[in-house]
Design an enzyme around this catalytic site. Structure first.
Site, short mmCIF file in Angstrom:
data_model
loop_
_atom_site.label_atom_id
_atom_site.label_comp_id
_atom_site.label_asym_id
_atom_site.label_seq_id
_atom_site.Cartn_x
_atom_site.Cartn_y
_atom_site.Cartn_z
N TYR A 274 -20.71 81.16 41.08
CA TYR A 274 -21.37 81.63 42.30
C TYR A 274 -20.86 83.04 42.56
O TYR A 274 -19.69 83.22 42.88
CB TYR A 274 -21.01 80.68 43.45
CG TYR A 274 -21.78 80.91 44.74
CD1 TYR A 274 -21.85 82.16 45.34
CD2 TYR A 274 -22.42 79.84 45.37
CE1 TYR A 274 -22.56 82.34 46.53
CE2 TYR A 274 -23.12 80.01 46.57
CZ TYR A 274 -23.18 81.27 47.14
OH TYR A 274 -23.86 81.45 48.32
N GLU B 16 -27.59 72.92 48.23
CA GLU B 16 -26.23 73.03 48.74
C GLU B 16 -26.21 72.47 50.14
O GLU B 16 -26.87 73.01 51.03
CB GLU B 16 -25.79 74.49 48.81
CG GLU B 16 -25.26 75.04 47.52
CD GLU B 16 -24.76 76.47 47.69
OE1 GLU B 16 -24.56 77.14 46.68
OE2 GLU B 16 -24.57 76.91 48.84
N ASP C 100 -18.13 82.47 57.24
CA ASP C 100 -19.54 82.44 57.61
C ASP C 100 -19.89 83.40 58.74
O ASP C 100 -19.11 83.61 59.66
CB ASP C 100 -19.94 81.02 58.02
CG ASP C 100 -20.14 80.13 56.81
OD1 ASP C 100 -20.97 80.51 55.95
OD2 ASP C 100 -19.48 79.09 56.70
#
Lengths: 269, 395
Positions: free
Chosen positions: A174, A49, A60
């Site tokens: 995911y 990735e 994040d």
């Protein structure tokens, strides 16, 4: 079949789990990222990735935020990342997923991006802030270009939503292992197991688990029931801490090997 | 006319819900909860009660005779949102959202703040309703809006300093969203402006529309007709949207949204997302953004912390694209001049944000006939800015 699906099939045949790693392109520089990739692959990474840095990465944690800032400071652009993929492709068939936020893609042009990414050798795309409700404006092109549009499932996703997302998913699912941002908490294995079970009940696609996984044991335990684990912040941190060392690549490879070993340890199951 | 936004929060091509999957279920639930209370009589009654008896509404529509005379043109009325409890229009929205949070059973609230006005308004309602409150604020803003930081702390809120980026409003919002991703199960995010993912732009607009509704009634009473122009400052755009929205279908009225030109558009040091930005996606919605060619969001700048934001509410983007509102810019210097002007001519110290709207009124009023009417939204009071003005030796 995409490189991603092929990889999962190949691993399945060997009864192995996928080691997926995330690294921010351009941290500390695109040249170093380019050097790291073959080393990651030979150390056992199955799917890569590549993070496209964005100025405002709201999903994040501190580690990847800082990496994105550094990558932007060294002038990393989406076009530069695509160039990196092109160069990697000259000598590698590792499945590559671009991971990032929508605005840089939107600024590049969604249609232009999709075909350019495909030509460069990108296999999948994961856009954190593009939920299914908004995905069509990009997906209409990535689908046509033959890029897997990877979908995220969170611990907060309910059953109806899970079914809807799974029905349109491509490549792999995911599963976000924590209710939180990247690299900030240790996931609770028992609850991930039960959530992955729910996902399996509605799709045949492989399920990978990420966010907050850093150790070989953790990876091994999750590998008992998931098809792959994603290592992100832990690797980004390791790269940053050792960026000036001659042994950077050796250190990174050693870490990846230990995770891969953990994934192979069926004794943990 | 079609009602905006559509069910996924789109205003034409703008708006939407560009959020991480972790937040999507909460945003959908919030949309549903908001739809349920929107026309619920008990909720409306409760909301109206707190607006009146707690916040002090309605706020006056004041004829600024001194300002009008000095400018020598159109009559200027000021919608006195500065007279609300906590000193700005922000309480209109935080009361609404806190009441909704209470209905949804959430006992913890978070908010981002720039000038600190929204932070104070959130800390206030959290104290009122017994909620745990955490406010995210950029370090630079904490420095320049120290008075508001003390107020939030006195009210029992925790102020979380944000050091990333330029340490201003955008970064505070990033951090609030990150925190929300981790705490979404029990925490309500009170967004302070008409931005963010759906349903925030709509919800904040509706809660702030009381400004325009009252103004409409008040100007009828005072002048027997609609104004010729409405002027409001635009950062994210909540006071402007609140003022404009009830007038959006009126004829013969010009709506002016005033963005911060900072040191001048040519210097790149400004916050004029509509005036100098391009369409992009940030903080959950598609709108005009200050950004580079690569889609990286640029740092905004304004002397007014509450305008120091690189985006703008998606409905403003839509109003710009459709020509419903005219968006103009005013520099720091012009805003400071208006700040002093109003203080000296009317004895009202305006917030530096609101001073941008006043400065634009000062530009156009002299060119308008004396029988014309301008209403300026005086969105907040300027006590919080005393330090900025004095530090920079601007008096």
């Amino acid at each position: 079949m995409s490189r991603i699906s092929e990889k999962f099939q190949e691993l399945c045949a060997k009864k192995e789990k996928a080691l997926i790693v995330y690294l921010t392109a351009g941290d500390p520089s695109l040249a170093v990222t380019k050097k790291l990739i073959p080393a990651l692959e030979s150390a056992g990474v199955d799917i890569l990735e590549i993070g496209v840095p964005f100025s405002d990465p709201t999903a994040d944690g501190p580690v990847i935020q800082a990496a994105a800032q550094r990558a932007l400071k060294t002038g990393t652009t989406l076009a530069g990342v695509l160039q990196l993929v092109r160069e990697v492709r000259k000598s590698s068939q590792i499945p590559i997923v671009l991971f990032g936020y929508f605005n840089p893609i939107f600024a590049y042009g969604t249609e232009k991006f999709s075909y350019a990414a495909r030509r460069a050798g990108v296999d999948g795309i994961l856009v954190v802030d593009l939920p299914p409700e908004e995905a069509e404006e990009l997906r209409q092109y990535t689908d046509r270009a033959g890029i897997d549009f990877i979908s995220l499932i969170a611990p907060t996703t309910d059953q109806a939503r899970l079914c809807r997302i799974a029905a349109h998913a491509a490549g792999f699912i995911y599963y976000i292992s924590i209710t939180g941002i990247t690299g900030t908490a240790a996931p609770d294995i028992a609850s991930i197991r039960s959530e992955v079970g729910k996902i399996r009940a509605v799709t045949d696609l492989p399920v990978a688990v990420g966010f907050g996984i850093s150790g070989a044991k953790q990876a091994g335990r999750i590998g008992c029931f998931a098809d792959g684990v994603v290592i992100g912040s832990a690797l980004v941190k390791l790269i940053h801490e050792n960026r000036n060392k001659a042994a950077l690549i050796k250190i990174v490879a050693g870490y990846i090997k230990s995770i891969k070993e953990g994934l192979r340890q069926n004794s943990l199951c | 006319m079609k009602t905006m936004p559509d069910k996924n929060g789109h205003f034409g091509i703008f708006g939407g819900r560009y959020a991480a999957e972790t937040l999507m279920p909460a945003l959908i639930k919030l949309s549903e909860a908001y739809r349920a209370v929107k026309n619920d009589k008990a909720f409306r009654k409760e909301f109206a009660y707190y607006r009146k008896d707690y916040a002090g509404r309605e706020t006056p529509l004041y004829f600024a005779a001194g300002m009008t005379k000095a400018l020598g043109g159109a009559k200027i009325y000021l919608k006195r949102e500065d007279l609300n409890h906590t000193g700005s229009h922000k309480i209109n929205n935080t009361l609404g959202q806190a009441l909704l949070a209470r209905r949804m059973g959430k006992k913890k609230v978070i908010a981002e703040t720039g000038a600190g006005q929204h932070g104070v308004a959130t800390a206030t309602v959290a104290a009122l309703f017994g909620m745990v409150c955490r406010i995210f604020m950029g370090e630079e803003d904490i420095r320049r809006q120290a008075a508001n930081v003390f107020r939030m702390k006195i009210l029992g809120a925790e102020v979380v300093p944000v050091a990333s980026g330029t340490a201003t409003l955008k970064d505070a919002m990033n951090e609030a969203m990150r925190y929300w991703v981790s705490s979404v199960r029990d925490t309500f995010y009170i967004i302070g402006t008409t931005a963010g993912p759906h349903p925030y732009p709509q919800m904040v607009r509706d809660f702030q529309s009381v400004i325009g509704r009252e103004t409409k009634r008040q100007i009828q009473k005072a002048a027997g007709r609609n104004p010729d122009a409405l002027i409001a400052c635009v950062g994210g755009g909540s006071n402007a949207m609140g003022m404009f929205y009830p007038f959006r279908n009126e004829k013969n009225i010009t709506l002016y949204g005033v963005e911060a030109a900072g040191l001048g558009l040519a210097t790149g040091k400004h916050s004029a997302s509509i005036g100098a930005g391009k369409v992009g996606v940030l903080h959950g919605n598609k709108t005009y953004l200050l950004q580079d060619d690569e889609g990286q969001v640029r740092d905004a700048y304004s002397i007014a912390a509450g305008l120091d934001y690189p985006g703008v509410g998606p409905e403003h983007a839509y109003f710009h694209a459709t020509g419903k509102v005219e968006y103009k810019t005013v520099t720091d210097e012009e805003a400071i001049a208006a700040f002093s002007f109003l203080s000296r001519k009317e004895g009202i110290i305006p917030a530096l944000e609101s001073a941008h709207a006043l400065a634009y009124a000062m530009k156009i009023a002299p060119r308008m006939a004396k029988n014309k009417i301008i209403v300026v939204c005086l969105s907040g009071r300027g006590d919080k800015d005393a330090q900025t003005i004095i530090e920079a030796n601007l008096l």
